[in-house]
Motif scaffolding. Structure first.
Motif, mmCIF file in Angstrom:
data_model
loop_
_atom_site.group_PDB
_atom_site.id
_atom_site.type_symbol
_atom_site.label_atom_id
_atom_site.label_comp_id
_atom_site.label_asym_id
_atom_site.label_seq_id
_atom_site.Cartn_x
_atom_site.Cartn_y
_atom_site.Cartn_z
ATOM 1 N N LEU A 102 0.762 -1.079 0.046
ATOM 2 C CA LEU A 102 -0.077 -0.056 0.014
ATOM 3 C C LEU A 102 0.834 1.151 -0.020
ATOM 4 O O LEU A 102 0.471 2.074 -0.820
ATOM 5 N N VAL A 103 2.007 1.205 0.778
ATOM 6 C CA VAL A 103 2.668 2.530 0.904
ATOM 7 C C VAL A 103 3.396 2.706 -0.561
ATOM 8 O O VAL A 103 3.580 3.964 -0.893
ATOM 9 N N PRO A 104 4.108 1.806 -1.115
ATOM 10 C CA PRO A 104 4.322 2.251 -2.600
ATOM 11 C C PRO A 104 3.406 2.605 -3.474
ATOM 12 O O PRO A 104 3.687 3.630 -4.482
ATOM 13 N N TRP A 105 2.224 1.907 -3.585
ATOM 14 C CA TRP A 105 1.195 2.460 -4.318
ATOM 15 C C TRP A 105 0.784 3.938 -4.186
ATOM 16 O O TRP A 105 0.318 4.485 -5.088
ATOM 17 N N ARG A 106 0.588 4.123 -3.004
ATOM 18 C CA ARG A 106 0.317 5.644 -2.648
ATOM 19 C C ARG A 106 1.431 6.589 -3.017
ATOM 20 O O ARG A 106 0.892 7.797 -3.671
ATOM 21 N N ALA A 107 2.521 6.531 -2.982
ATOM 22 C CA ALA A 107 3.698 7.292 -3.421
ATOM 23 C C ALA A 107 3.754 7.218 -4.971
ATOM 24 O O ALA A 107 4.472 8.206 -5.614
ATOM 25 N N ASP A 108 3.435 6.291 -5.942
ATOM 26 C CA ASP A 108 3.529 6.249 -6.914
ATOM 27 C C ASP A 108 2.007 5.871 -7.642
ATOM 28 O O ASP A 108 1.631 4.760 -7.841
ATOM 29 N N ILE A 159 -3.443 -2.031 -8.359
ATOM 30 C CA ILE A 159 -4.860 -2.205 -7.994
ATOM 31 C C ILE A 159 -5.713 -1.913 -9.156
ATOM 32 O O ILE A 159 -6.666 -2.503 -9.447
ATOM 33 N N GLY A 160 -5.030 -0.702 -9.958
ATOM 34 C CA GLY A 160 -5.965 -0.540 -11.241
ATOM 35 C C GLY A 160 -6.126 -1.488 -12.188
ATOM 36 O O GLY A 160 -7.282 -1.645 -12.627
ATOM 37 N N GLY A 161 -4.980 -1.853 -12.634
ATOM 38 C CA GLY A 161 -4.797 -2.909 -13.697
ATOM 39 C C GLY A 161 -5.756 -3.864 -13.438
ATOM 40 O O GLY A 161 -6.297 -4.722 -14.201
ATOM 41 N N MET A 162 -5.569 -4.777 -12.066
ATOM 42 C CA MET A 162 -6.326 -5.722 -11.665
ATOM 43 C C MET A 162 -7.634 -5.770 -11.370
ATOM 44 O O MET A 162 -8.537 -6.555 -11.296
ATOM 45 N N ALA A 212 0.582 6.334 -10.537
ATOM 46 C CA ALA A 212 0.921 5.638 -11.830
ATOM 47 C C ALA A 212 1.029 4.269 -11.924
ATOM 48 O O ALA A 212 0.406 3.358 -12.293
ATOM 49 N N LEU A 213 1.918 3.713 -10.795
ATOM 50 C CA LEU A 213 2.229 2.424 -10.634
ATOM 51 C C LEU A 213 0.826 1.524 -9.946
ATOM 52 O O LEU A 213 0.451 0.770 -10.515
ATOM 53 N N ALA A 214 0.106 2.454 -9.028
ATOM 54 C CA ALA A 214 -1.084 1.844 -8.821
ATOM 55 C C ALA A 214 -2.212 1.607 -9.798
ATOM 56 O O ALA A 214 -3.090 0.832 -9.752
ATOM 57 N N ARG A 215 -2.119 2.747 -10.689
ATOM 58 C CA ARG A 215 -3.054 2.309 -12.027
ATOM 59 C C ARG A 215 -2.688 1.427 -13.001
ATOM 60 O O ARG A 215 -3.321 0.934 -13.692
#
Length: 330
Positions: free
Chosen positions: A197-203, A213-216, A205-208
């Motif tokens: 969760l921490v890395p996705w909040r920081a990035d 979580i976005g792509g999945m 674009a990665l989260a999407r």
């Protein structure tokens, strides 16, 4: 990408917001008035401004409420919160008193010390919330792990539920789904939030991305938006207690809460409608058919080609269309 890979990639982040100034007459510390019939857009700032808190033995339950009359209760997925339903609240508040709470240990609910956050406790919390808000019966709308809680609520307290609209969610033979086990194991080790969760909040674009979580979980590559990522995940990563509660929520999903529920579903007289995204990589494609057969008063299944787990956020018009039809309103 394999179903198992979904939860090996699940993470994100949310923005903790300060409460606006007014005090709720029922909840002892909320925000703006209900705004019966309002259809103004609910972005993150507006949603935060409308957040209220209901005092219960389980803690101070965060919720947003719009509309008047008969109530509808919206149960969000994991690891999201009530912001998931913002589009549905905009569209359905002219027809119902729409109430969207944050589950124990998700979103902005303030959990009492020592309080369980397992599905059984979530059901009891919802009953207490309805009592606090003087709501006798609801039309229930649910997604993901919220769907498991909805099935427990409708079978244990059928007198409190008028109708049930289920989207992609657990069912007795797929709870927890195999793809969730990596999250559960990392949560039990206290590592899930910091590693994902921490890395996705920081990035964002990665989260999407396809690795996020976005792509999945979303079919639209623009989802989740930056503000949604912040709103969803900031409370889960913002403090050691928030992380511990998020881990507790995930770990509590290891034990199948729906085991043995089939006879109760068969006896259930509440009209139930299932709307399912066929692109879901978490839950089994057999689940909507099982739920249709399991409910004693099923109103059938609608399948949304290509839509994924969190499609209710992307397609609130479908939620509104199906809810109005099930509720018998224009």
């Amino acid at each position: 990408m394999r179903r198992r890979e979904f939860m090996e990639l699940t993470a994100g982040a949310l923005m903790a917001g300060a409460l606006a100034g007014c005090t709720s007459r029922v909840a002892g510390g909320g925000t703006s008035p209900r705004g019966a019939g309002t259809v103004s857009p609910l972005d993150a700032a507006a949603f935060r401004a409308e957040r209220r808190f209901a005092r219960t033995d389980f803690g101070r339950i965060a919720y947003v409420e719009r509309g008047a009359g008969d109530a509808a209760l919206f149960l969000h997925g994991f690891p999201l919160n009530s912001f998931q339903w913002r589009g549905a609240l905009e569209r359905l508040s002219p027809h119902r008193r729409c109430v969207a709470p944050d589950f124990l240990s998700m979103g902005y609910t303030e959990v009492a010390d020592g309080q369980s956050v397992a599905p059984d406790a979530q059901v009891a919390m919802l009953v207490a919330l309805l009592d606090t808000l003087s709501i006798r019966t609801v039309d229930l709308v649910a997604n993901d792990s919220g769907g498991a809680v909805a099935q427990l609520l409708v079978t244990r307290h059928p007198e409190r539920v008028r109708t049930l609209l289920l989207t992609n969610c657990d069912e007795e033979h797929d709870s927890p789904p195999p793809a969730l086990m990596p999250v559960i194991e990392l949560a039990k080790a206290g590592k899930w939030v910091d590693e994902w969760l921490v890395p996705w909040r920081a990035d964002k674009a990665l989260a999407r991305s396809a690795q996020g979580i976005g792509g999945m979980c979303y079919a639209d590559p623009a989802h989740p938006t930056d503000e949604a990522i912040e709103y969803y995940f900031a409370p889960l990563v913002g403090s050691p207690r928030g992380k511990a509660l998020a881990h507790a929520y995930a770990a509590a999903l290891e034990r199948n809460p729906l085991e043995g529920i089939a006879p109760a579903l068969a006896r259930c007289k509440v009209p139930a409608r299932i709307v399912w995204g066929t692109g879901d990589t978490l839950f089994s494609p057999d689940s909507p058919g099982y739920l249709d057969r399991a409910f004693g008063n099923s109103r059938g299944v609608r399948r949304l080609e290509g839509s994924k787990l969190f499609w209710p956020e992307e397609r609130p018009d479908v939620i509104a269309e199906e809810a109005r039809r099930l509720w018998g309103v224009g």
